[in-house]
Design a protein around this motif. Structure first.
Motif, PDB file in Angstrom:
ATOM      1  N   THR A   1       0.852  -1.184   0.000  1.00  0.00           N
ATOM      2  CA  THR A   1       0.000   0.000   0.000  1.00  0.00           C
ATOM      3  C   THR A   1       0.890   1.236   0.000  1.00  0.00           C
ATOM      4  OG1 THR A   1      -1.838  -1.077   1.158  1.00  0.00           O
ATOM      5  CG2 THR A   1      -1.727   1.322   1.283  1.00  0.00           C
ATOM      6  N   ILE A   2       0.606   2.164  -0.892  1.00  0.00           N
ATOM      7  CA  ILE A   2       1.393   3.391  -1.049  1.00  0.00           C
ATOM      8  C   ILE A   2       0.466   4.578  -0.851  1.00  0.00           C
ATOM      9  CG2 ILE A   2       2.758   4.767  -2.673  1.00  0.00           C
ATOM     10  CD1 ILE A   2       3.624   2.063  -3.942  1.00  0.00           C
ATOM     11  N   GLY A   3       0.907   5.552  -0.056  1.00  0.00           N
ATOM     12  CA  GLY A   3       0.075   6.701   0.256  1.00  0.00           C
ATOM     13  C   GLY A   3      -0.040   7.701  -0.883  1.00  0.00           C
ATOM     14  N   ASP A   4      -0.509   8.907  -0.571  1.00  0.00           N
ATOM     15  CA  ASP A   4      -0.688   9.972  -1.549  1.00  0.00           C
ATOM     16  C   ASP A   4       0.617  10.759  -1.732  1.00  0.00           C
ATOM     17  OD1 ASP A   4      -3.413   9.325  -1.685  1.00  0.00           O
ATOM     18  OD2 ASP A   4      -3.931  10.754  -0.112  1.00  0.00           O
ATOM     19  N   ASN A   5       0.779  11.359  -2.913  1.00  0.00           N
ATOM     20  CA  ASN A   5       1.872  12.311  -3.187  1.00  0.00           C
ATOM     21  C   ASN A   5       3.257  11.689  -3.015  1.00  0.00           C
ATOM     22  OD1 ASN A   5      -0.185  14.348  -3.418  1.00  0.00           O
ATOM     23  ND2 ASN A   5      -0.192  14.485  -1.177  1.00  0.00           N
ATOM     24  N   VAL A   6       3.390  10.420  -3.349  1.00  0.00           N
ATOM     25  CA  VAL A   6       4.653   9.705  -3.191  1.00  0.00           C
ATOM     26  C   VAL A   6       5.409   9.696  -4.524  1.00  0.00           C
ATOM     27  CG1 VAL A   6       5.713   7.469  -2.664  1.00  0.00           C
ATOM     28  CG2 VAL A   6       3.742   8.262  -1.339  1.00  0.00           C
ATOM     29  N   VAL A   7       6.723   9.929  -4.460  1.00  0.00           N
ATOM     30  CA  VAL A   7       7.596   9.812  -5.623  1.00  0.00           C
ATOM     31  C   VAL A   7       8.531   8.636  -5.391  1.00  0.00           C
ATOM     32  CG1 VAL A   7       9.379  10.918  -7.018  1.00  0.00           C
ATOM     33  CG2 VAL A   7       7.489  12.280  -6.102  1.00  0.00           C
ATOM     34  N   VAL A   8       8.529   7.681  -6.327  1.00  0.00           N
ATOM     35  CA  VAL A   8       9.394   6.504  -6.229  1.00  0.00           C
ATOM     36  C   VAL A   8      10.388   6.553  -7.383  1.00  0.00           C
ATOM     37  CG1 VAL A   8       9.517   3.990  -6.236  1.00  0.00           C
ATOM     38  CG2 VAL A   8       7.616   5.140  -5.087  1.00  0.00           C
ATOM     39  N   GLY A   9      11.679   6.531  -7.049  1.00  0.00           N
ATOM     40  CA  GLY A   9      12.733   6.688  -8.042  1.00  0.00           C
ATOM     41  C   GLY A   9      12.828   5.518  -9.003  1.00  0.00           C
ATOM     42  N   ALA A  10      13.355   5.794 -10.176  1.00  0.00           N
ATOM     43  CA  ALA A  10      13.471   4.799 -11.240  1.00  0.00           C
ATOM     44  C   ALA A  10      14.248   3.575 -10.765  1.00  0.00           C
ATOM     45  CB  ALA A  10      14.167   5.413 -12.451  1.00  0.00           C
ATOM     46  N   GLY A  11      13.779   2.405 -11.180  1.00  0.00           N
ATOM     47  CA  GLY A  11      14.468   1.161 -10.883  1.00  0.00           C
ATOM     48  C   GLY A  11      14.238   0.610  -9.495  1.00  0.00           C
ATOM     49  N   SER A  12      13.413   1.256  -8.698  1.00  0.00           N
ATOM     50  CA  SER A  12      13.181   0.799  -7.321  1.00  0.00           C
ATOM     51  C   SER A  12      12.320  -0.452  -7.287  1.00  0.00           C
ATOM     52  CB  SER A  12      12.504   1.906  -6.515  1.00  0.00           C
ATOM     53  OG  SER A  12      13.319   3.055  -6.438  1.00  0.00           O
ATOM     54  N   ILE A  13      12.512  -1.251  -6.237  1.00  0.00           N
ATOM     55  CA  ILE A  13      11.673  -2.413  -5.996  1.00  0.00           C
ATOM     56  C   ILE A  13      10.955  -2.197  -4.672  1.00  0.00           C
ATOM     57  CG2 ILE A  13      11.578  -4.906  -5.695  1.00  0.00           C
ATOM     58  CD1 ILE A  13      14.054  -5.161  -7.394  1.00  0.00           C
ATOM     59  N   VAL A  14       9.641  -1.972  -4.748  1.00  0.00           N
ATOM     60  CA  VAL A  14       8.845  -1.621  -3.570  1.00  0.00           C
ATOM     61  C   VAL A  14       8.330  -2.908  -2.931  1.00  0.00           C
ATOM     62  CG1 VAL A  14       6.971  -0.211  -2.684  1.00  0.00           C
ATOM     63  CG2 VAL A  14       8.188   0.508  -4.749  1.00  0.00           C
ATOM     64  N   THR A  15       8.889  -3.244  -1.788  1.00  0.00           N
ATOM     65  CA  THR A  15       8.538  -4.486  -1.096  1.00  0.00           C
ATOM     66  C   THR A  15       7.638  -4.261   0.112  1.00  0.00           C
ATOM     67  OG1 THR A  15      10.505  -4.395   0.323  1.00  0.00           O
ATOM     68  CG2 THR A  15      10.733  -5.521  -1.800  1.00  0.00           C
ATOM     69  N   LYS A  16       7.586  -3.007   0.602  1.00  0.00           N
ATOM     70  CA  LYS A  16       6.815  -2.689   1.802  1.00  0.00           C
ATOM     71  C   LYS A  16       6.009  -1.415   1.588  1.00  0.00           C
ATOM     72  CE  LYS A  16      10.159  -4.832   4.975  1.00  0.00           C
ATOM     73  NZ  LYS A  16      11.046  -4.612   6.140  1.00  0.00           N
ATOM     74  N   ASP A  17       5.042  -1.182   2.478  1.00  0.00           N
ATOM     75  CA  ASP A  17       4.189   0.002   2.388  1.00  0.00           C
ATOM     76  C   ASP A  17       5.022   1.280   2.462  1.00  0.00           C
ATOM     77  OD1 ASP A  17       2.184  -1.872   2.440  1.00  0.00           O
ATOM     78  OD2 ASP A  17       1.368  -1.263   4.390  1.00  0.00           O
ATOM     79  N   LEU A  18       4.534   2.337   1.788  1.00  0.00           N
ATOM     80  CA  LEU A  18       5.151   3.655   1.852  1.00  0.00           C
ATOM     81  C   LEU A  18       4.113   4.663   2.322  1.00  0.00           C
ATOM     82  CD1 LEU A  18       7.103   3.675  -1.548  1.00  0.00           C
ATOM     83  CD2 LEU A  18       8.055   3.288   0.732  1.00  0.00           C
ATOM     84  N   PRO A  19       4.478   5.569   3.247  1.00  0.00           N
ATOM     85  CA  PRO A  19       3.530   6.582   3.719  1.00  0.00           C
ATOM     86  C   PRO A  19       3.356   7.694   2.701  1.00  0.00           C
ATOM     87  CG  PRO A  19       5.657   6.954   4.719  1.00  0.00           C
ATOM     88  CD  PRO A  19       5.791   5.683   3.907  1.00  0.00           C
ATOM     89  N   SER A  20       2.428   8.578   2.947  1.00  0.00           N
ATOM     90  CA  SER A  20       2.176   9.717   2.059  1.00  0.00           C
ATOM     91  C   SER A  20       3.299  10.748   2.131  1.00  0.00           C
ATOM     92  CB  SER A  20       0.855  10.386   2.420  1.00  0.00           C
ATOM     93  OG  SER A  20      -0.238   9.522   2.222  1.00  0.00           O
ATOM     94  N   ASN A  21       3.427  11.531   1.058  1.00  0.00           N
ATOM     95  CA  ASN A  21       4.267  12.733   1.031  1.00  0.00           C
ATOM     96  C   ASN A  21       5.753  12.452   1.242  1.00  0.00           C
ATOM     97  OD1 ASN A  21       1.952  14.618   0.819  1.00  0.00           O
ATOM     98  ND2 ASN A  21       1.503  13.869   2.879  1.00  0.00           N
ATOM     99  N   VAL A  22       6.261  11.419   0.563  1.00  0.00           N
ATOM    100  CA  VAL A  22       7.687  11.099   0.694  1.00  0.00           C
ATOM    101  C   VAL A  22       8.314  10.834  -0.670  1.00  0.00           C
ATOM    102  CG1 VAL A  22       7.439  10.126   3.017  1.00  0.00           C
ATOM    103  CG2 VAL A  22       7.278   8.615   1.002  1.00  0.00           C
ATOM    104  N   VAL A  23       9.647  10.969  -0.707  1.00  0.00           N
ATOM    105  CA  VAL A  23      10.459  10.508  -1.818  1.00  0.00           C
ATOM    106  C   VAL A  23      11.123   9.211  -1.371  1.00  0.00           C
ATOM    107  CG1 VAL A  23      12.441  10.997  -3.307  1.00  0.00           C
ATOM    108  CG2 VAL A  23      10.901  12.851  -2.623  1.00  0.00           C
ATOM    109  N   ALA A  24      11.038   8.175  -2.198  1.00  0.00           N
ATOM    110  CA  ALA A  24      11.598   6.873  -1.837  1.00  0.00           C
ATOM    111  C   ALA A  24      12.268   6.251  -3.053  1.00  0.00           C
ATOM    112  CB  ALA A  24      10.494   5.950  -1.304  1.00  0.00           C
ATOM    113  N   PHE A  25      13.345   5.523  -2.809  1.00  0.00           N
ATOM    114  CA  PHE A  25      13.965   4.786  -3.911  1.00  0.00           C
ATOM    115  C   PHE A  25      14.887   3.720  -3.351  1.00  0.00           C
ATOM    116  CE2 PHE A  25      16.491   8.732  -3.444  1.00  0.00           C
ATOM    117  CZ  PHE A  25      17.735   8.214  -3.129  1.00  0.00           C
ATOM    118  N   GLY A  26      15.320   2.817  -4.237  1.00  0.00           N
ATOM    119  CA  GLY A  26      16.278   1.788  -3.861  1.00  0.00           C
ATOM    120  C   GLY A  26      15.731   0.383  -4.020  1.00  0.00           C
TER     121      GLY A  26
END
Length: 207
Positions: free
Chosen positions: A150-175
């Protein structure tokens, strides 16, 4: 509970069940037709997507080719969702995407998994876990989102990332695995890319 019901329960089931296979083939026929449309046939594409998807909001755009196990049959899109080339959705169970979310090329959203025990895999067993994505998110090229996330609102996920767990709203995430790097902050209201400043007049309609 039959195999068709188990698709959405998280239980192990047989994806080759004849009733499931019959529905899937119908969905894939529609997907095939969508992927053969011409660039000038935007109205036709839009009508086809409304027929193919569980829900298709207004002003959505998906660039063919689209790849999906059930052609969007278990997918719900809000308004103004954009997907670049080669969006892949393993939509054996529900995928929900909020309005104004964007997918770069070659993004994969997977809901299906297989047991680690080889004896069960040899029998063809599968399980599914839904994916929920909030509004106004941006996924860079080649992002992979795994089942049950589950991914929140306004989230930016960087190219090539593998999302294995939930992400909160309003964050930049990658890796790999994808991790939260920082929140969306005041710096992002001043700069849109490196040292490139945002014109303050762009916020005029928000005042």
């Amino acid at each position: 509970m039959n195999d068709k019901e188990k698709m959405h329960s998280g239980d192990l089931y047989n994806p080759g069940d004849p009733e499931i296979s019959a529905v899937q083939q119908q969905c894939l026929e529609k997907l095939y037709d969508f992927n053969q449309t011409r660039p000038s046939e935007s109205a036709k594409r839009d009508a086809m997507l409304h027929d193919m998807f569980a829900k298709m909001g207004e002003n959505c755009y998906i660039e063919p080719p689209l790849h999906a196990n059930f052609g969007g049959y278990h997918v719900r899109f809000g308004d103004a969702v954009y997907a670049n080339f080669n969006l892949t959705m393993v939509d054996d169970t529900y995928i929900t995407v909020g309005s104004h979310t964007m997918f770069g090329p070659n993004v994969t959203i997977a809901t299906a998994g297989h047991p680690l025990l080889p004896e069960l895999r040899a029998q063809g067993y599968q399980y599914n876990a839904p994916v929920v994505i909030g509004e106004n998110c941006w996924f860079g090229a080649g992002v992979i989102i795994l089942p049950g996330v589950t991914i929140g609102d306004n989230v930016v996920v960087g190219a090539g990332s593998i999302v294995t767990k939930d992400l909160p709203s309003n964050v930049v995430a990658f890796g790999d695995p994808c991790q939260v790097v920082r929140p969306i902050n005041d710096h992002d209201r001043e700069f849109y890319f490196k040292d490139r400043r945002i014109d303050p007049d762009m916020f005029a309609d928000q005042k």
